[in-house]
Design a protein around this motif. Structure first.
Motif, PDB file in Angstrom:
ATOM      1  N   PRO A  65      59.438  45.913   9.659  1.00  0.00           N
ATOM      2  CA  PRO A  65      60.196  45.408  10.871  1.00  0.00           C
ATOM      3  C   PRO A  65      61.463  46.326  10.949  1.00  0.00           C
ATOM      4  O   PRO A  65      62.126  46.860  10.154  1.00  0.00           O
ATOM      5  N   THR A  78      60.272  48.810  16.490  1.00  0.00           N
ATOM      6  CA  THR A  78      59.224  47.978  16.944  1.00  0.00           C
ATOM      7  C   THR A  78      59.778  46.872  17.898  1.00  0.00           C
ATOM      8  O   THR A  78      58.982  46.276  18.740  1.00  0.00           O
ATOM      9  N   LEU A  79      60.992  46.422  17.680  1.00  0.00           N
ATOM     10  CA  LEU A  79      61.578  45.411  18.654  1.00  0.00           C
ATOM     11  C   LEU A  79      61.592  45.709  20.088  1.00  0.00           C
ATOM     12  O   LEU A  79      61.347  45.012  21.081  1.00  0.00           O
ATOM     13  N   TRP A 102      57.958  39.111  18.481  1.00  0.00           N
ATOM     14  CA  TRP A 102      58.323  40.049  17.435  1.00  0.00           C
ATOM     15  C   TRP A 102      58.680  39.353  16.050  1.00  0.00           C
ATOM     16  O   TRP A 102      58.178  39.600  14.930  1.00  0.00           O
ATOM     17  N   HIS A 119      56.658  39.661  12.404  1.00  0.00           N
ATOM     18  CA  HIS A 119      57.500  40.230  11.213  1.00  0.00           C
ATOM     19  C   HIS A 119      58.110  39.325  10.156  1.00  0.00           C
ATOM     20  O   HIS A 119      58.437  39.789   9.186  1.00  0.00           O
ATOM     21  N   GLN A 120      57.750  37.957  10.545  1.00  0.00           N
ATOM     22  CA  GLN A 120      58.650  36.865   9.669  1.00  0.00           C
ATOM     23  C   GLN A 120      57.991  37.105   8.248  1.00  0.00           C
ATOM     24  O   GLN A 120      58.799  36.936   7.162  1.00  0.00           O
ATOM     25  N   SER A 168      56.706  39.528   6.742  1.00  0.00           N
ATOM     26  CA  SER A 168      57.149  40.747   6.013  1.00  0.00           C
ATOM     27  C   SER A 168      58.703  40.401   5.156  1.00  0.00           C
ATOM     28  O   SER A 168      59.062  40.974   4.318  1.00  0.00           O
TER      29      SER A 168
END
Length: 371
Positions: A247, A251-252, A283, A287-288, A290
């Motif tokens: 993250p 990437t966002l 997003w 990624h949560q 991770s």
């Protein structure tokens, strides 16, 4: 000016006074575990050096009244310069840790010499404006986004070519004549958050720094943990090696662009961030896991008081991430109905662009005056 030569006892005492802002001698005795005589001598030494002043006498419990000791904020100053792939900021702080002035000094191509000159000129101009002798500037801390390959040499992204593989301490001191200390962005941000942010509550914490890249700063028992080469907290590799998504704000930005939200850069994304933008929830969903994996690994490895999510991540987004952290231990059997003591999950309170340069500036005081 050259900083005064202080005894180890006086350096420790000065740091304790700065943490409180002002402190009575009785409070310092309790905080430091020193004798009354030792604290008296330390505060006398600090007052003779012009760093503190004795003030009013206050009643402290059943004992004799105690003298209050106050910082002299204008006794010394420090500059902090943070350099990221797309942005550079400088702050001027006083001995008490207050930000007296700040400015963004980003230049096209991120030229090292020109930006260092801009940072020093800004600081000296600000001091001159309020009539403070330039000799009270003790030095400059420099924080760069990259990992260390030598004691003062970083290997940043391609956007910072002029900052790469250079002994930044030697080069900056030669250019400016100022004592210089060099750190990476995550470590500096952790120190900045401890100085004026939520991390001031904790003696042991890990500050997770999310920006264009990903890293962490670790403070244990009030001391920055740098590791053998200065790269403690280079945690981004954990994601790649475990097959999880890394993250970061790049990437966002890419995910937002997929949904028609165009941001010209990281600063634009941070300034105008709207949690209702299409792509934000997507997003987070990606990624949560991770973040939960990372926070679990850090909790089990460090056993610190708090894990703090910050960096340049918009704080409203950081809060959503922290509130949704699912630690691995939540799914383990409970032994004798007791779990290990919990670690606080928190969000950085300083604005995204301040913690890095603030922490960089604090390096000089810790190098010269504080323990």
């Amino acid at each position: 000016m050259s900083p005064p030569k202080l005894s180890a006892r006086s350096r420790t005492t000065l740091a304790a006074i700065r943490r409180r802002g002002s402190a009575s001698r009785s409070e310092l005795i309790r905080d430091l575990g020193l004798s009354g005589t030792a604290v008296f001598r330390a505060t006398e030494e600090l007052e003779a050096a012009g760093l503190v002043r004795s003030g009013e006498t206050v009643a402290t419990g059943r004992g004799q009244p105690s003298v209050m000791i106050h910082m002299e904020p204008d006794a010394a100053f420090s500059l902090g310069l943070s350099v990221m792939t797309d942005r550079a900021d400088v702050v001027l702080i006083d001995l008490a840790g207050s930000v007296r002035a700040r400015r963004q000094i980003t230049l096209p191509g991120m030229p090292r010499a020109a930006m260092v000159d801009a940072a020093v000129s800004f600081g000296l101009d600000q001091m001159a404006t309020v009539g403070i002798d330039r000799r009270r500037l003790l030095g400059m801390g420099v924080a760069v986004a990259g990992y260390f390959v030598g004691p003062s040499m970083v290997n940043p992204g391609r956007e910072l070519e002029e900052w790469a593989l250079v002994d930044l301490k030697e080069a900056t001191e030669r250019q400016t004549g100022l004592p210089t200390s060099v750190e990476n962005i995550a470590n500096a941000a952790a120190l900045g958050e401890r100085m004026l942010g939520v991390a001031a509550r904790y003696d042991s914490f890990c500050y997770v720094n999310v920006a264009a890249g990903f890293g962490a700063g670790i403070v244990m028992n009030g001391t920055l943990v740098r590791g053998r080469y200065g790269n403690a907290g280079e945690i981004a590799g954990l994601f790649t090696s475990s097959g999880r998504a890394t993250p970061n704000l790049m990437t966002l930005r890419d995910r937002l662009a997929d949904h028609g939200i165009a941001c010209s850069g990281m600063s634009d994304l941070i300034t105008h961030f709207d949690p209702t933008w299409p792509g934000v929830d997507e997003w987070l969903a990606e990624h949560q896991e991770s973040f939960s994996y990372l926070f679990g690994a850090l909790r089990m490895t460090l056993d610190c008081e708090a894990l703090i999510l910050g960096g340049r991540l918009p704080r409203v987004l950081a809060r959503r991430i922290v509130d949704a952290i699912d630690l691995p231990e939540n799914h383990w059997p409970v032994r004798r109905e007791r779990r290990a003591p919990p670690t606080v999950m928190d969000v950085a309170s300083l604005e995204p662009e301040l913690s890095g340069p603030l922490g960089a500036a604090s390096l000089i005081f810790h190098q010269t005056l504080f323990d």
